[in-house]
Motif scaffolding. Structure first.
Motif, short mmCIF file in Angstrom:
data_model
loop_
_atom_site.label_atom_id
_atom_site.label_comp_id
_atom_site.label_asym_id
_atom_site.label_seq_id
_atom_site.Cartn_x
_atom_site.Cartn_y
_atom_site.Cartn_z
N SER A 54 3.91 2.77 1.25
CA SER A 54 5.35 2.21 1.31
C SER A 54 5.16 0.97 1.79
O SER A 54 4.87 -0.24 2.41
CB SER A 54 5.60 3.35 2.55
OG SER A 54 5.58 2.21 3.66
N ASP A 55 6.54 0.30 1.80
CA ASP A 55 6.27 -0.61 1.54
C ASP A 55 6.69 -1.48 3.52
O ASP A 55 6.47 -2.69 3.49
CB ASP A 55 8.30 -1.12 1.06
CG ASP A 55 8.36 -1.80 -0.14
OD1 ASP A 55 7.39 -1.69 -1.19
OD2 ASP A 55 9.33 -1.53 -0.66
N GLU A 56 7.73 -0.39 4.00
CA GLU A 56 7.50 -0.52 5.19
C GLU A 56 6.01 -0.70 6.06
O GLU A 56 5.57 -1.68 6.69
CB GLU A 56 8.22 0.71 6.28
CG GLU A 56 7.85 0.21 7.50
CD GLU A 56 8.79 1.47 8.57
OE1 GLU A 56 8.46 1.01 9.55
OE2 GLU A 56 8.09 3.13 7.64
N PHE A 57 5.00 0.13 5.79
CA PHE A 57 3.20 0.48 5.91
C PHE A 57 2.59 -1.57 5.36
O PHE A 57 2.22 -1.79 6.84
CB PHE A 57 2.35 1.32 5.09
CG PHE A 57 1.35 0.62 6.02
CD1 PHE A 57 0.86 0.84 7.31
CD2 PHE A 57 0.20 1.08 5.11
CE1 PHE A 57 -0.93 0.97 7.58
CE2 PHE A 57 -0.68 0.68 5.27
CZ PHE A 57 -1.48 0.29 5.87
N ALA A 59 4.03 -4.12 5.01
CA ALA A 59 4.52 -4.84 5.82
C ALA A 59 4.11 -5.24 7.07
O ALA A 59 3.56 -6.32 7.36
CB ALA A 59 6.11 -5.26 5.55
N TYR A 60 4.25 -4.29 7.91
CA TYR A 60 3.37 -4.51 8.82
C TYR A 60 1.99 -3.82 8.87
O TYR A 60 1.65 -5.39 10.20
CB TYR A 60 3.16 -2.37 9.45
CG TYR A 60 2.60 -2.27 10.86
CD1 TYR A 60 3.02 -2.87 12.50
CD2 TYR A 60 1.60 -1.57 10.78
CE1 TYR A 60 2.18 -3.15 13.67
CE2 TYR A 60 0.27 -1.72 11.70
CZ TYR A 60 0.11 -1.93 13.17
OH TYR A 60 -0.53 -2.28 13.95
N SER A 63 1.59 -7.96 8.81
CA SER A 63 2.00 -8.40 10.33
C SER A 63 0.52 -8.68 11.06
O SER A 63 0.72 -9.61 11.96
CB SER A 63 3.19 -7.86 11.03
OG SER A 63 2.70 -6.16 11.12
N ASP A 82 4.59 -0.12 -2.87
CA ASP A 82 5.08 0.97 -2.39
C ASP A 82 4.82 2.32 -3.90
O ASP A 82 4.66 2.24 -5.38
CB ASP A 82 6.35 1.38 -2.64
CG ASP A 82 7.10 2.52 -2.23
OD1 ASP A 82 6.64 2.31 -0.95
OD2 ASP A 82 7.46 2.89 -2.53
N LYS A 101 3.85 3.03 13.39
CA LYS A 101 3.94 2.40 11.44
C LYS A 101 3.18 3.49 10.41
O LYS A 101 2.81 2.89 9.51
CB LYS A 101 3.33 1.40 11.50
CG LYS A 101 4.61 0.17 12.44
CD LYS A 101 5.88 -0.06 12.01
CE LYS A 101 6.86 -0.47 12.65
NZ LYS A 101 8.42 -1.24 12.30
N PRO A 103 1.11 5.34 7.88
CA PRO A 103 1.61 6.00 6.42
C PRO A 103 1.26 7.59 6.46
O PRO A 103 0.57 7.80 7.04
CB PRO A 103 0.84 4.58 5.45
CG PRO A 103 0.00 4.58 6.32
CD PRO A 103 -0.25 4.08 7.38
#
Length: 131
Positions: A54-57, A59-60, A63, A82, A101, A103
């Motif tokens: 996913s985009d959120e994962f 990005a995490y 980081s 994603d 975070k 997935p």
């Protein structure tokens, strides 16, 4: 760079105790680039958790120093977007879980060997393929 032997994974088991199912052939995933989250004959490979990126994962992950979005042709890695399925290193999934975070996962394509590192109940809470 040394060639990695092709290991299919069908002879290995998933976290449900069933034959391991493929995770992804597009992009081609797994340590052995067979489409399976196979541990291999010596159980040395640790890319055991079949995830839905996913985009959120992503990005995490970037980081914390694990950029999975940038293509790396030298490693035959197309970069993830994603919606891709991918065999993630078990310790990376646990790290993401601890940070809130993690997935989502496909249990039928996640290698049983991951249970030495991650409790089944944790994985089941993120499962996409339980009825």
């Amino acid at each position: 760079m040394t060639a990695v032997p092709r290991i299919e994974g069908q002879s290995e088991l998933n976290v449900l105790g069933e034959p391991l199912q493929p995770c992804s052939h597009d992009p081609l995933t797994g340590y052995f680039r067979s489409g399976y989250c196979a541990a291999g004959p010596e159980g040395a490979a640790v890319h055991l958790v079949c995830i839905l990126a996913s985009d959120e994962f992503l990005a995490y992950s970037a980081s914390v120093g694990n950029d999975l979005s940038t293509p790396r042709p030298d490693f035959n890695f197309p970069g993830l977007v994603d919606g891709n399925r991918w065999c993630l290193v078990a310790a990376r999934w646990a790290q993401a879980h601890n940070a809130g975070k993690a997935p989502r996962v496909y249990l039928r394509s996640t290698n049983q060997r991951v249970l030495d590192l991650i409790p089944a109940d944790f994985l089941k809470a993120y499962a996409l393929d339980l009825n």
